[in-house]
Scaffold this active site. Sequence first.
Site, short mmCIF file in Angstrom:
data_model
loop_
_atom_site.label_atom_id
_atom_site.label_comp_id
_atom_site.label_asym_id
_atom_site.label_seq_id
_atom_site.Cartn_x
_atom_site.Cartn_y
_atom_site.Cartn_z
N GLY A 43 0.83 -1.21 0.00
CA GLY A 43 0.00 0.00 0.00
C GLY A 43 0.85 1.25 0.00
CB THR A 45 3.90 6.95 0.42
OG1 THR A 45 5.28 6.67 0.66
CG2 THR A 45 3.59 8.37 0.88
CB ALA A 314 -2.01 7.29 -5.20
CG HIS A 315 -4.73 9.57 -9.52
ND1 HIS A 315 -4.59 10.22 -8.33
CD2 HIS A 315 -4.82 10.55 -10.46
CE1 HIS A 315 -4.59 11.53 -8.53
NE2 HIS A 315 -4.71 11.75 -9.82
CG HIS A 439 -31.48 22.43 -10.43
ND1 HIS A 439 -30.60 23.47 -10.25
CD2 HIS A 439 -32.62 22.76 -9.78
CE1 HIS A 439 -31.21 24.41 -9.52
NE2 HIS A 439 -32.43 24.00 -9.23
#
Length: 462
Positions: A43, A45, A314-315, A439
């Site tokens: 996983g 940082t 990260a992504h 809306h």
Amino acid sequence: MANDASTVFDLVILGGGSGGYAAALRGAQLGLDVALIEKDKVGGTCLHRGCIPTKALLHAGEIADQARESEQFGVKATFEGIDVPAVHKYKDEVISGLYKGLQGLIASRKVTYIEGEGRLSSPTSVDVNGRRVEGRHVLLATGSVPKSLPGLTIDGNRIISSDHALVLDRVPKSAIVLGGGVIGVEFASAWKSFGTDITIIEAMKHLVPVEDENSSKLLERAFRKRGIKFNLGTFFDKAEYTEDGVRVTLADGKTFEAEVLLVAVGRGPVSQGLGYEEQGVAMDRGYVLVDEYMRTNVPTVSAVGDLVPTLQLAHVGFAEGILVAERLAGLKTVPIDYDGVPKVTYCHPEVASVGLSEAKAKEVYGADKVVALKYNLAGNGKSKILKTAGEIKLVQVKDGAVVGVHMVGDRMGEQVGEAQLIYNWEALPAEVAQLIHAHPTQNEALGEAHLALAGKPLHSHD
């Protein structure tokens, strides 16, 4: 060095952070025999010392602000303070749940997980725990650590990094945050919500300097309103202990004092002493150099994540890891358009963007070929209900596609998904304008901004 010659993995991954574990999961899914080596916890940082824990702190801060400001909404509540151990318990429970889920995923995909500190020992092997792990291909994904400045020693006591800030056992009365980028403004925002007196010191002329200048100015205005102080455009000179805190001196002689100094000047790659240079991997200032397919100059070695000089998100690590796994599995891969990656700074208010800034667009296309439009959230019903201020700014190539979307306001990070589709699918303003947005939502503000850019504004002036 012991070697099990009968096992040669298709892919050996050194580092189990976002880029490494994404490559492991996708590679295994595609039928590759994968070994994942991690010295700490899978996983990396993001999960343990970055994205997830900082956002938990920011959410706790948001709750504190809501308690203080509840009477604005006709709700009587009292704010009694921050229970630091309880905040850490909440944060750690979030991390723990995600960590267990990730461990389960790795086991279910039958990735061989090896805990230990690995070192690249040849272009096709990593040494770990007295064992040589052989692979047809090696992926380097050893990530990054907090950086400091020359002459500034992070001691974990009064001069701290983001790692220390995440486990601090108290709310500091006052703090100087050195660095006004993403890490700096997120901690400044969270600590201010907890009750800390904050001063940010940023050497560049704006906070979040990589964002469009308009977004930076809107954030600065919002921070002033919140009582977050900042000093821009002057470099750090030195830091020294006072009787009960830290004194920071800038290059112009100006001084600031506080209980703690948070050093948030970015993150540097973890690459020293890991055998990369000895195996001929090309490096620059500690970063591993790669091409658009994440290949190093050594044919059997790739690298991803914070270890390479791309966006430290990260992504982005996920996407780079997946690209490497798919390339090795023989799938057709497409290089990542880093301009098309959504960026979010999760302070209060949030800053979110995708695509080119107005300045960059003018550089690329020419000043006379670029159109910019600002849509104020004051015209958006849901933003009014939430009492958040800000803007959505669109950058368009004249008579062409929208090439930049820049948003400031609470919850704007949740709107960046549609914004990235607009940029990555090269949408024209008129094409987005004809889509019906619900809306009242903040998402509707994106639709309204495109209506205005298409020449048919609804809830905004011509």
